[in-house]
Design an enzyme around this catalytic site. Structure first.
Site, short mmCIF file in Angstrom:
data_model
loop_
_atom_site.label_atom_id
_atom_site.label_comp_id
_atom_site.label_asym_id
_atom_site.label_seq_id
_atom_site.Cartn_x
_atom_site.Cartn_y
_atom_site.Cartn_z
N ASP A 115 -3.31 10.54 -1.36
CA ASP A 115 -3.00 9.31 -0.62
C ASP A 115 -1.81 8.59 -1.29
O ASP A 115 -1.83 8.38 -2.50
CB ASP A 115 -4.25 8.41 -0.63
CG ASP A 115 -4.17 7.27 0.39
OD1 ASP A 115 -3.07 6.73 0.62
OD2 ASP A 115 -5.22 6.90 0.94
N SER B 70 -9.55 9.76 2.32
CA SER B 70 -9.68 9.17 0.98
C SER B 70 -11.08 8.63 0.71
O SER B 70 -11.52 8.56 -0.44
CB SER B 70 -8.66 8.04 0.80
OG SER B 70 -7.36 8.54 0.92
N HIS C 147 -0.45 5.57 -0.13
CA HIS C 147 -0.37 4.14 0.20
C HIS C 147 -0.61 3.28 -1.04
O HIS C 147 -1.65 3.40 -1.67
CB HIS C 147 -1.39 3.80 1.29
CG HIS C 147 -1.15 4.54 2.57
ND1 HIS C 147 -1.68 5.78 2.80
CD2 HIS C 147 -0.42 4.21 3.66
CE1 HIS C 147 -1.28 6.19 4.00
NE2 HIS C 147 -0.52 5.26 4.55
CO1 B1M Z 1 0.31 5.30 6.59
N1 B1M Z 1 -1.37 5.36 7.59
N2 B1M Z 1 0.44 7.24 6.65
N3 B1M Z 1 2.01 5.05 5.70
N4 B1M Z 1 0.13 3.46 6.93
C1 B1M Z 1 -2.10 4.10 7.78
C2 B1M Z 1 -3.09 3.88 6.65
C3 B1M Z 1 -2.78 4.33 9.18
C4 B1M Z 1 -4.08 3.53 9.38
C5 B1M Z 1 -1.76 4.01 10.28
C6 B1M Z 1 -2.28 4.15 11.68
O1 B1M Z 1 -2.46 5.24 12.15
N5 B1M Z 1 -2.53 3.05 12.36
C7 B1M Z 1 -3.01 5.88 9.17
C8 B1M Z 1 -4.34 6.38 8.58
C9 B1M Z 1 -5.24 6.97 9.63
C10 B1M Z 1 -6.47 7.58 9.08
O2 B1M Z 1 -6.60 8.10 8.01
N6 B1M Z 1 -7.45 7.53 9.93
C11 B1M Z 1 -1.83 6.35 8.34
C12 B1M Z 1 -1.30 7.67 8.36
C13 B1M Z 1 -1.89 8.60 9.38
C14 B1M Z 1 -0.27 8.09 7.49
C15 B1M Z 1 0.31 9.50 7.34
C16 B1M Z 1 -0.72 10.65 7.37
C17 B1M Z 1 1.36 9.68 8.46
C18 B1M Z 1 1.99 11.04 8.54
O3 B1M Z 1 2.53 11.56 7.59
N7 B1M Z 1 1.90 11.58 9.72
C19 B1M Z 1 1.04 9.42 5.98
C20 B1M Z 1 0.05 9.75 4.85
C21 B1M Z 1 0.70 10.14 3.62
C22 B1M Z 1 -0.35 10.33 2.51
O4 B1M Z 1 -0.93 9.37 2.06
N8 B1M Z 1 -0.57 11.55 2.10
C23 B1M Z 1 1.35 7.95 5.93
C24 B1M Z 1 2.46 7.42 5.25
C25 B1M Z 1 2.78 6.08 5.22
C26 B1M Z 1 4.10 5.54 4.63
C27 B1M Z 1 4.58 6.32 3.43
C28 B1M Z 1 5.16 5.56 5.71
C29 B1M Z 1 3.71 4.04 4.38
C30 B1M Z 1 3.13 3.78 2.97
C31 B1M Z 1 4.14 3.23 2.00
C32 B1M Z 1 3.50 2.75 0.73
O5 B1M Z 1 2.36 2.33 0.67
N9 B1M Z 1 4.26 2.83 -0.31
C33 B1M Z 1 2.56 3.85 5.37
C34 B1M Z 1 2.09 2.58 5.80
C35 B1M Z 1 2.92 1.39 5.39
C36 B1M Z 1 0.92 2.42 6.59
C37 B1M Z 1 0.36 1.15 7.26
C38 B1M Z 1 1.21 0.91 8.51
C39 B1M Z 1 0.31 -0.12 6.44
C40 B1M Z 1 -0.42 0.00 5.12
C41 B1M Z 1 -0.18 -1.22 4.27
O6 B1M Z 1 0.61 -1.19 3.33
N10 B1M Z 1 -0.80 -2.36 4.62
C42 B1M Z 1 -1.12 1.61 7.59
C43 B1M Z 1 -1.74 0.87 8.75
C44 B1M Z 1 -3.00 0.10 8.40
O7 B1M Z 1 -3.40 0.01 7.27
N11 B1M Z 1 -3.65 -0.41 9.40
C45 B1M Z 1 -1.02 3.08 7.57
C46 B1M Z 1 -0.65 -3.61 3.91
C47 B1M Z 1 -1.57 -3.60 2.67
C48 B1M Z 1 -1.44 -4.90 1.90
O8 B1M Z 1 -2.89 -3.45 3.13
O9 B1M Z 1 -3.32 -1.38 1.74
O10 B1M Z 1 -5.06 -2.24 3.39
P1 B1M Z 1 -3.97 -2.52 2.43
O11 B1M Z 1 -4.52 -3.42 1.24
C49 B1M Z 1 -5.32 -4.57 1.46
C50 B1M Z 1 -6.81 -4.29 1.40
O12 B1M Z 1 -7.16 -3.05 1.97
C51 B1M Z 1 -7.14 -4.44 -0.05
O13 B1M Z 1 -6.22 -5.43 -0.52
C52 B1M Z 1 -5.06 -5.48 0.30
C53 B1M Z 1 -4.85 -6.89 0.82
O14 B1M Z 1 -5.01 -7.88 -0.09
N12 B1M Z 1 -7.07 -3.32 -0.97
C54 B1M Z 1 -7.81 -3.29 -2.11
C55 B1M Z 1 -6.34 -2.19 -0.94
N13 B1M Z 1 -6.58 -1.43 -2.01
C56 B1M Z 1 -7.49 -2.08 -2.75
C57 B1M Z 1 -8.09 -1.74 -3.96
C58 B1M Z 1 -9.03 -2.62 -4.49
C59 B1M Z 1 -9.33 -3.81 -3.85
C60 B1M Z 1 -8.74 -4.16 -2.65
O15 B1M Z 1 -9.67 -2.38 -5.66
C61 B1M Z 1 -9.45 -1.18 -6.33
#
Ligand code: B1M
Length: 215
Positions: A98, A151, A100
């Site tokens: 992963d 994950s 992200h």
């Molecule tokens: Co990706 N991606 N992505 N992506 N991406 C998601 C996660 C996805 C939901 C998008 C969608 O389809 N709507 C989807 C997953 C679907 C699934 O698994 N069911 C997805 C996908 C499919 C993919 C790829 C597979 C796409 C592809 O290649 N075809 C690929 C995967 C690569 C891999 O991991 N092997 C991929 C790639 C990417 C980018 C590289 C383009 C980029 C990531 C860049 C980076 O992080 N450096 C990206 C992004 C940006 C996203 C979305 C659009 C946004 C994520 C984000 O940064 N959100 C995402 C959509 C979504 O999440 N709905 C998506 C903002 C961030 C602040 O939120 O990380 O949730 P989040 O963190 C929150 C809480 O969750 C919490 O605190 C934060 C807020 O205060 N939190 C924690 C997080 N970690 C914590 C740990 C803790 C405590 C709290 O304690 C340990």
């Protein structure tokens, strides 16, 4: 567009030209963390929705993510902080497979700005690397982040591996990331792990959890 709407749109469009000026102006009106929570994260939510519904392609998502990171990096030095450390140590990793890391890095900022030490070992971390870093750095809590549905399976495997190694009692685990739900962690994973496993919805809940675990 008005300033705060423009900031949100910058994240959606991945537009970095003029970003610093807008952030500077925004800080005249709001605290940096408020800007992250109310405007930047709102932009990332739109990106997620557009991507999820096929209206935005991956390279553009990447640009949005880079813009988000640049904005957070710009604001971070202006945040209120107690970076004295010493309240406890948290290991942070995004799990194997992963990439992200925006959420994980926000947790790092919030927790380390509030008196904790954080060892952030980055993305795609296999369980061996996580556990080695935990031991080497003598952390108190292991934090794993993951956004992909697969994950959540890796996290479960990691907890089972920790049971097998007999270190579950030693390490409370904090899990977060958009693919998890509270009930999955607090019911399903809680049954798996022989130690303490908790869910944090966001970075602030992560901080609260550290406060509770370390008190
Ligand atoms: Co990706 N991606 N992505 N992506 N991406 C998601 C996660 C996805 C939901 C998008 C969608 O389809 N709507 C989807 C997953 C679907 C699934 O698994 N069911 C997805 C996908 C499919 C993919 C790829 C597979 C796409 C592809 O290649 N075809 C690929 C995967 C690569 C891999 O991991 N092997 C991929 C790639 C990417 C980018 C590289 C383009 C980029 C990531 C860049 C980076 O992080 N450096 C990206 C992004 C940006 C996203 C979305 C659009 C946004 C994520 C984000 O940064 N959100 C995402 C959509 C979504 O999440 N709905 C998506 C903002 C961030 C602040 O939120 O990380 O949730 P989040 O963190 C929150 C809480 O969750 C919490 O605190 C934060 C807020 O205060 N939190 C924690 C997080 N970690 C914590 C740990 C803790 C405590 C709290 O304690 C340990």
């Amino acid at each position: 567009l008005p300033l705060f709407e423009r900031l949100e749109k910058r994240i959606v469009d991945g537009e970095r030209n003029g970003l610093d000026d807008d952030l500077e102006a925004a800080m005249q009106e709001k605290k940096p963390l408020q800007i992250v929570n109310e405007n930047l994260l709102a932009g990332m939510k739109v990106v997620g929705d557009l991507f999820g519904s096929g209206q935005m392609q991956l390279p553009f998502v990447l640009q949005s993510a880079e813009t988000m990171k640049a904005a957070v990096a710009y604001l971070e030095p202006h945040m209120e902080k107690d970076d004295s450390g010493g309240k406890g140590k948290l290991l942070l990793a995004t799990v194997k497979g992963d990439v992200h890391d925006i959420g994980k890095n926000l947790v790092d900022i919030i927790v380390s700005n509030n008196g904790y030490d954080v060892v952030n070992i980055g993305i795609k971390q296999p369980v061996n690397a996580i556990l080695e870093a935990a031991d080497e750095n003598k952390v108190d809590v292991i934090g794993m982040s993951g956004l992909l549905v697969k994950s959540t399976v890796i996290m479960k495997d990691n907890l089972q591996e920790m049971n097998t190694r007999g270190i579950a009692e030693k390490y409370p685990v904090m899990l977060g990331g958009a693919a998890l739900t509270r009930s999955f962690v607090e019911n399903d994973l809680d049954e798996v792990y022989q130690g303490d496993v908790r869910y944090a919805k966001d970075a602030f809940e992560g901080l609260n959890l550290m406060d509770r675990l370390m008190s």
